[in-house]
Design a protein around this motif. Sequence first.
Motif, PDB file in Angstrom:
ATOM      1  N   LEU A 192       0.832  -1.196   0.000  1.00 55.93           N
ATOM      2  CA  LEU A 192       0.000   0.000   0.000  1.00 55.93           C
ATOM      3  C   LEU A 192       0.874   1.256   0.000  1.00 55.93           C
ATOM      4  CD1 LEU A 192      -2.911  -0.664   2.538  1.00 55.93           C
ATOM      5  CD2 LEU A 192      -2.994  -0.778   0.055  1.00 55.93           C
ATOM      6  N   LYS A 193       0.574   2.172  -0.871  1.00 57.82           N
ATOM      7  CA  LYS A 193       1.266   3.453  -0.905  1.00 57.82           C
ATOM      8  C   LYS A 193       0.220   4.554  -0.796  1.00 57.82           C
ATOM      9  CE  LYS A 193       4.678   6.219  -3.386  1.00 57.82           C
ATOM     10  NZ  LYS A 193       5.556   6.316  -4.590  1.00 57.82           N
ATOM     11  N   ILE A 194       0.143   5.148   0.374  1.00 55.48           N
ATOM     12  CA  ILE A 194      -0.862   6.179   0.630  1.00 55.48           C
ATOM     13  C   ILE A 194      -0.423   7.499  -0.003  1.00 55.48           C
ATOM     14  CG2 ILE A 194      -2.019   7.516   2.432  1.00 55.48           C
ATOM     15  CD1 ILE A 194      -1.680   5.042   4.258  1.00 55.48           C
ATOM     16  N   LYS A 195      -1.333   8.089  -0.775  1.00 52.48           N
ATOM     17  CA  LYS A 195      -1.039   9.360  -1.439  1.00 52.48           C
ATOM     18  C   LYS A 195      -1.661  10.553  -0.715  1.00 52.48           C
ATOM     19  CE  LYS A 195       1.172   7.836  -5.139  1.00 52.48           C
ATOM     20  NZ  LYS A 195       0.574   8.051  -6.484  1.00 52.48           N
ATOM     21  N   GLY A 196      -2.756  10.304   0.022  1.00 49.54           N
ATOM     22  CA  GLY A 196      -3.403  11.437   0.659  1.00 49.54           C
ATOM     23  C   GLY A 196      -4.496  11.026   1.624  1.00 49.54           C
ATOM     24  N   LEU A 197      -4.904  11.998   2.449  1.00 49.46           N
ATOM     25  CA  LEU A 197      -5.972  11.836   3.425  1.00 49.46           C
ATOM     26  C   LEU A 197      -7.102  12.790   3.059  1.00 49.46           C
ATOM     27  CD1 LEU A 197      -3.822  11.946   6.710  1.00 49.46           C
ATOM     28  CD2 LEU A 197      -4.302   9.959   5.261  1.00 49.46           C
ATOM     29  N   ILE A 198      -8.328  12.300   3.093  1.00 47.30           N
ATOM     30  CA  ILE A 198      -9.495  13.113   2.752  1.00 47.30           C
ATOM     31  C   ILE A 198     -10.401  13.176   3.978  1.00 47.30           C
ATOM     32  CG2 ILE A 198     -11.487  13.360   1.237  1.00 47.30           C
ATOM     33  CD1 ILE A 198      -9.887  11.670  -0.846  1.00 47.30           C
ATOM     34  N   LEU A 199     -10.480  14.364   4.573  1.00 49.05           N
ATOM     35  CA  LEU A 199     -11.266  14.573   5.788  1.00 49.05           C
ATOM     36  C   LEU A 199     -12.554  15.298   5.405  1.00 49.05           C
ATOM     37  CD1 LEU A 199      -8.396  15.784   8.179  1.00 49.05           C
ATOM     38  CD2 LEU A 199      -8.994  13.448   7.476  1.00 49.05           C
ATOM     39  N   LEU A 269      -6.922  16.774   2.198  1.00 48.80           N
ATOM     40  CA  LEU A 269      -8.091  17.562   1.808  1.00 48.80           C
ATOM     41  C   LEU A 269      -9.031  17.651   3.004  1.00 48.80           C
ATOM     42  CD1 LEU A 269      -9.992  18.925  -0.309  1.00 48.80           C
ATOM     43  CD2 LEU A 269     -10.845  16.619  -0.836  1.00 48.80           C
ATOM     44  N   VAL A 270      -9.439  18.868   3.344  1.00 46.97           N
ATOM     45  CA  VAL A 270     -10.406  19.096   4.420  1.00 46.97           C
ATOM     46  C   VAL A 270     -11.611  19.806   3.814  1.00 46.97           C
ATOM     47  CG1 VAL A 270     -10.819  20.080   6.703  1.00 46.97           C
ATOM     48  CG2 VAL A 270      -8.504  19.356   6.068  1.00 46.97           C
ATOM     49  N   THR A 271     -12.808  19.229   3.971  1.00 44.26           N
ATOM     50  CA  THR A 271     -14.012  19.851   3.433  1.00 44.26           C
ATOM     51  C   THR A 271     -14.979  20.182   4.561  1.00 44.26           C
ATOM     52  OG1 THR A 271     -15.400  17.883   3.093  1.00 44.26           O
ATOM     53  CG2 THR A 271     -13.739  18.367   1.410  1.00 44.26           C
ATOM     54  N   GLY A 272     -15.818  21.172   4.330  1.00 46.18           N
ATOM     55  CA  GLY A 272     -16.815  21.560   5.315  1.00 46.18           C
ATOM     56  C   GLY A 272     -17.738  22.622   4.753  1.00 46.18           C
ATOM     57  N   CYS A 273     -18.641  23.130   5.601  1.00 50.17           N
ATOM     58  CA  CYS A 273     -19.562  24.184   5.200  1.00 50.17           C
ATOM     59  C   CYS A 273     -19.928  25.004   6.427  1.00 50.17           C
ATOM     60  CB  CYS A 273     -20.816  23.610   4.537  1.00 50.17           C
ATOM     61  SG  CYS A 273     -21.827  22.606   5.652  1.00 50.17           S
ATOM     62  N   ASP A 274     -20.342  26.259   6.200  1.00 46.45           N
ATOM     63  CA  ASP A 274     -20.585  27.138   7.347  1.00 46.45           C
ATOM     64  C   ASP A 274     -21.936  26.893   8.004  1.00 46.45           C
ATOM     65  OD1 ASP A 274     -22.386  28.360   5.624  1.00 46.45           O
ATOM     66  OD2 ASP A 274     -21.379  30.309   5.597  1.00 46.45           O
ATOM     67  N   GLU A 293       3.514  23.050   7.227  1.00 44.69           N
ATOM     68  CA  GLU A 293       3.938  22.970   5.823  1.00 44.69           C
ATOM     69  C   GLU A 293       3.519  21.662   5.174  1.00 44.69           C
ATOM     70  OE1 GLU A 293       8.140  23.793   6.005  1.00 44.69           O
ATOM     71  OE2 GLU A 293       7.785  25.949   5.911  1.00 44.69           O
ATOM     72  N   ILE A 294       2.402  21.122   5.614  1.00 44.04           N
ATOM     73  CA  ILE A 294       1.791  19.977   4.956  1.00 44.04           C
ATOM     74  C   ILE A 294       1.002  20.487   3.751  1.00 44.04           C
ATOM     75  CG2 ILE A 294       0.014  18.182   5.233  1.00 44.04           C
ATOM     76  CD1 ILE A 294       0.948  17.901   8.121  1.00 44.04           C
ATOM     77  N   GLN A 295       0.971  19.703   2.699  1.00 43.41           N
ATOM     78  CA  GLN A 295       0.220  20.085   1.504  1.00 43.41           C
ATOM     79  C   GLN A 295      -1.273  19.850   1.776  1.00 43.41           C
ATOM     80  OE1 GLN A 295       2.067  18.686  -2.316  1.00 43.41           O
ATOM     81  NE2 GLN A 295       3.401  17.553  -0.939  1.00 43.41           N
ATOM     82  N   VAL A 296      -1.943  20.868   2.277  1.00 43.58           N
ATOM     83  CA  VAL A 296      -3.345  20.726   2.659  1.00 43.58           C
ATOM     84  C   VAL A 296      -4.204  21.630   1.789  1.00 43.58           C
ATOM     85  CG1 VAL A 296      -3.090  22.457   4.493  1.00 43.58           C
ATOM     86  CG2 VAL A 296      -4.988  20.826   4.577  1.00 43.58           C
ATOM     87  N   VAL A 297      -5.363  21.111   1.401  1.00 44.11           N
ATOM     88  CA  VAL A 297      -6.331  21.841   0.585  1.00 44.11           C
ATOM     89  C   VAL A 297      -7.628  21.937   1.382  1.00 44.11           C
ATOM     90  CG1 VAL A 297      -7.631  21.884  -1.571  1.00 44.11           C
ATOM     91  CG2 VAL A 297      -5.296  20.959  -1.546  1.00 44.11           C
ATOM     92  N   GLY A 298      -8.169  23.135   1.494  1.00 39.79           N
ATOM     93  CA  GLY A 298      -9.446  23.330   2.176  1.00 39.79           C
ATOM     94  C   GLY A 298     -10.536  23.688   1.191  1.00 39.79           C
ATOM     95  N   ARG A 299     -11.697  23.051   1.330  1.00 40.02           N
ATOM     96  CA  ARG A 299     -12.868  23.363   0.503  1.00 40.02           C
ATOM     97  C   ARG A 299     -14.058  23.555   1.432  1.00 40.02           C
ATOM     98  NH1 ARG A 299      -9.562  24.336  -2.560  1.00 40.02           N
ATOM     99  NH2 ARG A 299      -9.173  23.534  -4.661  1.00 40.02           N
ATOM    100  N   PHE A 300     -14.439  24.826   1.641  1.00 40.26           N
ATOM    101  CA  PHE A 300     -15.502  25.152   2.582  1.00 40.26           C
ATOM    102  C   PHE A 300     -16.586  25.946   1.862  1.00 40.26           C
ATOM    103  CE2 PHE A 300     -11.584  24.697   5.020  1.00 40.26           C
ATOM    104  CZ  PHE A 300     -11.969  23.737   5.946  1.00 40.26           C
ATOM    105  N   GLY A 301     -17.819  25.435   1.942  1.00 36.01           N
ATOM    106  CA  GLY A 301     -18.922  26.049   1.238  1.00 36.01           C
ATOM    107  C   GLY A 301     -19.823  26.873   2.145  1.00 36.01           C
TER     108      GLY A 301
END
Length: 331
Positions: A192-199, A269-274, A293-301
Amino acid sequence: MSAETVPLPSITDPYEYLQISLNPDGTLTRRPNAYPRTSATPLSNISTEVLSKDIPISPEKNTWARIFLPKQALVDPMSANKLPLLVYFHGGGFILGSPDLTMFHEFCSNIASELPVMVLSATYRLSPEHRLPAAYDDGMEALHRIKTIQDDWLRDYADYTNCYLMGSSAGANLVYYVGLRAAQEIDNLFPLKIKGLILHQPFFGGVQRTESESRLVNDPFFPPCVSDLMWELSLPIGVDRDHKYCNPMGGGGSFTILEKIKRLGWRVLVTGCDGDQLIDRQIELMKMMEEKEIQVVGRFGVGGFHGFELVDSSKAKALHVVLKNFMLSSM
């Protein structure tokens, strides 16, 4: 009328809202028909786009997983190109949930079809019968089991070198802590080679109320009184909501492990909404990882509510685009 516009009363009894009752011995009685369930979809079902089947993880612990395979992988002449493997953990505040609940079955099936990927949705032991860190232990056991189980779908169609861990709500909390463990055991997880975490709308908390928790104190979908009860039933006995399992900002040694995730190059990746009382904690977690300095992406709607993409397929389609872009950028 959408679920977001239906007026609902304030929640006064979180036990009644969750359709559970606490027994004198500390166990829960969960109403068996409270949440609809869906059986796995066999090869003989010609009308579906995604097949599914159940495999054991640990018979001793009664843990198992449901695998979702796009049917196109069976008939596409290009199927020699294996599919990314998405290991998914369901929500439910650590006290409820299972891969065969219809909302999670359909959510995973749609992800498998739309991305496309192979999804392995794993169970874990529930609290309060098995308090944390039991769920984290089971999450790690699932990863180790995946690499050794003799299953033809995994063998023929899953790309073990292109693996992602994803969870919704409590499942996203699980992914965070399993990710920390997996980063330390990476050599033992081969191939197994983990590429990312999706929260996906991760479930965290703390003793001190945030602005969003105070603002949504009477939220009819998921108010703080419900999340408080979930933490009371799932955290180790004798600790409060500032324990690291609930409040990662409290430290507890995880900050140094995050350095390992940085060195491995995993993306998060961290997703959420207000409309979710947890959004402040989700943004706080994302900012903490950015500082490391982790490569993190936030997507909040804007709008929405906790778990809205699990019950509204039209909203889930927008999430599919986010997931696809995230996975493509991680390859």
